[in-house]
Design a protein around this motif. Structure first.
Motif, mmCIF file in Angstrom:
data_model
loop_
_atom_site.group_PDB
_atom_site.id
_atom_site.type_symbol
_atom_site.label_atom_id
_atom_site.label_comp_id
_atom_site.label_asym_id
_atom_site.label_seq_id
_atom_site.Cartn_x
_atom_site.Cartn_y
_atom_site.Cartn_z
ATOM 1 N N VAL A 29 0.874 -1.178 0.000
ATOM 2 C CA VAL A 29 0.000 0.000 0.000
ATOM 3 C C VAL A 29 0.910 1.226 0.000
ATOM 4 O O VAL A 29 1.673 1.439 0.934
ATOM 5 C CB VAL A 29 -0.924 0.005 1.232
ATOM 6 C CG1 VAL A 29 -1.750 1.289 1.294
ATOM 7 C CG2 VAL A 29 -1.837 -1.222 1.202
ATOM 8 N N PRO A 30 0.860 2.061 -1.038
ATOM 9 C CA PRO A 30 1.885 3.090 -1.223
ATOM 10 C C PRO A 30 1.789 4.289 -0.289
ATOM 11 O O PRO A 30 2.771 5.017 -0.116
ATOM 12 C CB PRO A 30 1.689 3.526 -2.677
ATOM 13 C CG PRO A 30 0.251 3.227 -2.965
ATOM 14 C CD PRO A 30 -0.067 1.988 -2.188
ATOM 15 N N GLY A 31 0.621 4.530 0.275
ATOM 16 C CA GLY A 31 0.500 5.730 1.088
ATOM 17 C C GLY A 31 -0.702 5.676 2.008
ATOM 18 O O GLY A 31 -1.429 4.680 2.068
ATOM 19 N N PRO A 32 -0.946 6.750 2.761
ATOM 20 C CA PRO A 32 -2.002 6.778 3.770
ATOM 21 C C PRO A 32 -3.381 6.470 3.195
ATOM 22 O O PRO A 32 -3.686 6.786 2.048
ATOM 23 C CB PRO A 32 -1.936 8.213 4.301
ATOM 24 C CG PRO A 32 -0.549 8.670 4.007
ATOM 25 C CD PRO A 32 -0.178 8.020 2.712
ATOM 26 N N GLY A 33 -4.198 5.858 4.036
ATOM 27 C CA GLY A 33 -5.559 5.524 3.640
ATOM 28 C C GLY A 33 -6.295 4.859 4.780
ATOM 29 O O GLY A 33 -5.807 4.808 5.917
ATOM 30 N N PRO A 34 -7.462 4.309 4.497
ATOM 31 C CA PRO A 34 -8.291 3.726 5.552
ATOM 32 C C PRO A 34 -7.674 2.504 6.232
ATOM 33 O O PRO A 34 -7.982 2.239 7.387
ATOM 34 C CB PRO A 34 -9.583 3.340 4.815
ATOM 35 C CG PRO A 34 -9.600 4.179 3.593
ATOM 36 C CD PRO A 34 -8.165 4.354 3.203
ATOM 37 N N ARG A 35 -6.789 1.774 5.500
ATOM 38 C CA ARG A 35 -6.275 0.530 6.080
ATOM 39 C C ARG A 35 -5.008 0.077 5.366
ATOM 40 O O ARG A 35 -4.727 0.467 4.232
ATOM 41 C CB ARG A 35 -7.319 -0.583 5.986
ATOM 42 C CG ARG A 35 -7.828 -0.857 4.574
ATOM 43 C CD ARG A 35 -8.829 -1.994 4.554
ATOM 44 N NE ARG A 35 -8.209 -3.236 4.969
ATOM 45 C CZ ARG A 35 -8.888 -4.277 5.475
ATOM 46 N NH1 ARG A 35 -10.190 -4.200 5.611
ATOM 47 N NH2 ARG A 35 -8.262 -5.380 5.827
ATOM 48 N N ASP A 36 -4.219 -0.700 6.095
ATOM 49 C CA ASP A 36 -3.103 -1.499 5.556
ATOM 50 C C ASP A 36 -1.845 -0.719 5.190
ATOM 51 O O ASP A 36 -0.870 -1.338 4.754
ATOM 52 C CB ASP A 36 -3.556 -2.332 4.350
ATOM 53 C CG ASP A 36 -4.660 -3.315 4.695
ATOM 54 O OD1 ASP A 36 -4.783 -3.659 5.891
ATOM 55 O OD2 ASP A 36 -5.401 -3.719 3.789
ATOM 56 N N TYR A 37 -1.810 0.589 5.350
ATOM 57 C CA TYR A 37 -0.568 1.311 5.120
ATOM 58 C C TYR A 37 0.296 1.185 6.365
ATOM 59 O O TYR A 37 -0.115 1.547 7.474
ATOM 60 C CB TYR A 37 -0.841 2.778 4.811
ATOM 61 C CG TYR A 37 0.404 3.626 4.665
ATOM 62 C CD1 TYR A 37 1.440 3.239 3.815
ATOM 63 C CD2 TYR A 37 0.549 4.812 5.379
ATOM 64 C CE1 TYR A 37 2.587 4.015 3.681
ATOM 65 C CE2 TYR A 37 1.680 5.604 5.249
ATOM 66 C CZ TYR A 37 2.709 5.192 4.395
ATOM 67 O OH TYR A 37 3.843 5.963 4.269
ATOM 68 N N THR A 38 1.515 0.675 6.183
ATOM 69 C CA THR A 38 2.376 0.369 7.329
ATOM 70 C C THR A 38 3.117 1.579 7.861
ATOM 71 O O THR A 38 3.804 1.479 8.883
ATOM 72 C CB THR A 38 3.405 -0.705 6.943
ATOM 73 O OG1 THR A 38 4.198 -0.229 5.842
ATOM 74 C CG2 THR A 38 2.718 -1.998 6.533
ATOM 75 N N GLY A 39 3.007 2.737 7.181
ATOM 76 C CA GLY A 39 3.717 3.931 7.604
ATOM 77 C C GLY A 39 5.083 4.025 6.960
ATOM 78 O O GLY A 39 5.562 3.079 6.329
ATOM 79 N N PRO A 40 5.765 5.157 7.121
ATOM 80 C CA PRO A 40 7.072 5.335 6.495
ATOM 81 C C PRO A 40 8.182 4.532 7.154
ATOM 82 O O PRO A 40 9.222 4.284 6.541
ATOM 83 C CB PRO A 40 7.324 6.836 6.628
ATOM 84 C CG PRO A 40 6.519 7.251 7.835
ATOM 85 C CD PRO A 40 5.304 6.379 7.808
ATOM 86 N N SER A 41 7.980 4.141 8.413
ATOM 87 C CA SER A 41 8.986 3.382 9.153
ATOM 88 C C SER A 41 8.325 2.773 10.378
ATOM 89 O O SER A 41 7.234 3.202 10.785
ATOM 90 C CB SER A 41 10.147 4.296 9.579
ATOM 91 O OG SER A 41 9.673 5.312 10.445
ATOM 92 N N PRO A 42 8.952 1.775 11.000
ATOM 93 C CA PRO A 42 8.382 1.228 12.236
ATOM 94 C C PRO A 42 8.270 2.308 13.312
ATOM 95 O O PRO A 42 9.133 3.178 13.442
ATOM 96 C CB PRO A 42 9.389 0.149 12.644
ATOM 97 C CG PRO A 42 10.146 -0.185 11.404
ATOM 98 C CD PRO A 42 10.191 1.082 10.600
ATOM 99 N N LEU A 43 7.184 2.264 14.062
ATOM 100 C CA LEU A 43 6.958 3.152 15.201
ATOM 101 C C LEU A 43 6.974 4.635 14.811
ATOM 102 O O LEU A 43 7.315 5.497 15.617
ATOM 103 C CB LEU A 43 7.988 2.887 16.312
ATOM 104 C CG LEU A 43 8.071 1.441 16.822
ATOM 105 C CD1 LEU A 43 9.162 1.302 17.869
ATOM 106 C CD2 LEU A 43 6.728 0.986 17.382
ATOM 107 N N SER A 44 6.603 4.932 13.573
ATOM 108 C CA SER A 44 6.538 6.333 13.147
ATOM 109 C C SER A 44 5.376 7.065 13.797
ATOM 110 O O SER A 44 5.395 8.296 13.891
ATOM 111 C CB SER A 44 6.404 6.420 11.620
ATOM 112 O OG SER A 44 5.170 5.843 11.187
ATOM 113 N N GLU A 45 4.364 6.330 14.252
ATOM 114 C CA GLU A 45 3.160 6.944 14.789
ATOM 115 C C GLU A 45 3.227 7.020 16.315
ATOM 116 O O GLU A 45 3.682 6.081 16.967
ATOM 117 C CB GLU A 45 1.934 6.160 14.356
ATOM 118 C CG GLU A 45 1.815 6.039 12.848
ATOM 119 C CD GLU A 45 1.970 7.382 12.141
ATOM 120 O OE1 GLU A 45 1.091 8.254 12.327
ATOM 121 O OE2 GLU A 45 2.978 7.578 11.429
ATOM 122 N N PRO A 46 2.767 8.123 16.902
ATOM 123 C CA PRO A 46 2.899 8.284 18.352
ATOM 124 C C PRO A 46 2.151 7.231 19.152
ATOM 125 O O PRO A 46 2.591 6.848 20.236
ATOM 126 C CB PRO A 46 2.335 9.691 18.605
ATOM 127 C CG PRO A 46 1.501 10.010 17.408
ATOM 128 C CD PRO A 46 2.157 9.300 16.265
#
Length: 400
Positions: A273-290
């Motif tokens: 999944v290339p970018g943000p969306g409703p589901r399955d986007y893993t993010g730019p790197s592990p633990l990128s999200e707070p």
């Protein structure tokens, strides 16, 4: 009967006694060994003599009628518990007794359960059951606190979490209802799902994070109105639709359960999944999200014997990860299957989840529980069935 309380920074005998409606000397008499051993230290356990009523400190604007409604206690019961209180004149700073035995349930299982409902329930649970420890593991993208509840102060530490995925918010309701029922069983000295609630409270420390993804849950339940700071971007990521019922990700369009450093690159390539969306986007790197980072930090700071992550749907139990799991995991999963009716499944082809990371990092039992059956978000009408199915499993987890 006594209840354990974990001493926090800044606590004194007087503060603890006031919070629990006790005389200081009664509290000290129940904890003579602490007096001999150096007194109160953050993290130590204090025994609280049984006091089934809790105390509330009157704030500006409070009335007895308002407090009765707020804490779901009959006004006549509240007045009976406070015969010396003038119902027409409450003083700021005055103490009011809240009779727990006369109070109704706090967690409302008949309405959609969002962030505000959770925070309100936590506030009320904290007053009614002061032996609960309530705090925050960090903040979401939008600055919401991600709360935790600790119940018990035993040496065996366990962790349950819910709502990694936004449209699986029924798992937050599940964990909050379980917390209330468990705490109430402890106060009433009742058996809890066939187990001694007081003994479980003394032997275990259960840490619950009921809603990992608060921004996402609010988006699913309330949408992205024009005042939402990310409304335009979210609508674009959602294909222009204002129906966010299928949204699993956080508010930045990242799937929080694909964020952990357990073969993250493999999961990224599999999802594709290339970018943000409703589901399955893993993010730019592990633990990128707070939210994911807060969960990782929260886990590393504690010594969990076992973790369970609650999701929906499928009525399945995932217990393994790339052969990193200990031998006992399958046995525990079979026991969970027996008491819940959920199928214990040896899963392959999935990486980067919280359970995966925990198993790989610590080599201890970790489980993903897929509650209920159907299409997410599951209808609220399923909740009574889900709760009845999983209450024995939630309780069994305390005894592993």
């Amino acid at each position: 009967m006594t209840f354990p309380y974990v001493v926090r920074r800044g606590d004194t005998w007087e503060r603890i006694a006031q919070r629990h409606g006790l005389q200081v000397q009664a509290l000290i008499r129940a904890n003579t060994e602490l007096q001999k051993g150096g007194g109160l230290q953050p993290g130590c356990s204090v025994r609280i003599p049984n006091a089934p009523d809790c105390r509330y400190i009157v704030q500006a604007g409070d009335t007895l009628a308002a407090l009765a409604g707020r804490f779901q206690i009959g006004l006549s019961d509240l007045m009976e518990a406070n015969p010396d209180v003038n119902p027409r004149y409450l003083r700021i700073g005055q103490t009011v007794r809240l009779p727990v035995c006369k109070a109704g349930p706090i967690v409302d299982t008949t309405v959609p359960f969002g962030y505000q409902e959770m925070m309100r329930s936590l506030e009320l649970l904290g007053y009614r059951y002061p032996f609960l420890e309530i705090g925050s593991i960090g903040q979401s993208v939008m600055g919401k606190d991600i709360p935790y509840v600790r119940i018990g102060c035993g040496m065996r530490h366990l962790h349950y979490n819910g709502s990694f995925h936004a449209n699986e918010w029924v798992t937050s309701l599940l964990l909050m209802k379980f917390t209330e029922d468990y705490a109430n069983a402890c106060v009433q000295a009742q058996s809890f799902c066939g187990s001694d609630a007081g003994r479980l409270l003394e032997e275990t420390s259960l840490w619950i994070v009921p809603m990992v993804n608060p921004d996402g849950v609010e988006l699913v339940l309330h949408g992205a109105d024009p005042d939402h700071p990310h409304a335009g971007q979210l609508l674009e990521w959602n294909g222009g639709s204002d129906d966010f019922s299928g949204w699993k990700a956080n508010v930045r369009g990242v799937d929080l359960n694909d964020q952990f450093p357990a073969y993250w690159e493999t999961e990224r390539d599999r999802r594709d999944v290339p970018g943000p969306g409703p589901r399955d986007y893993t993010g730019p790197s592990p633990l990128s999200e707070p939210e994911a980072s807060a969960m990782e930090r929260f886990t590393r700071e504690r010594d969990f014997r076992l973790v369970m992550a609650f999701h929906t749907q499928g009525r399945e139990i995932y217990w393994n990860y790339r052969d990193y799991e200990p031998a006992e995991s399958e046995r525990i999963a079979q026991r969970f299957q027996q008491i819940s009716g959920y199928a214990a499944v040896k899963l392959t082809g999935s990486d980067a989840g919280y359970k995966d990371w925990f198993i790989q990092t610590y080599g201890r039992p970790g489980f993903t529980i897929e509650a209920g059956y159907g299409v997410n978000p599951l209808p609220l009408s399923q909740f009574p069935i889900i709760y009845d199915e999983l209450l024995p499993l939630l309780t069994e987890g305390l005894m592993v």
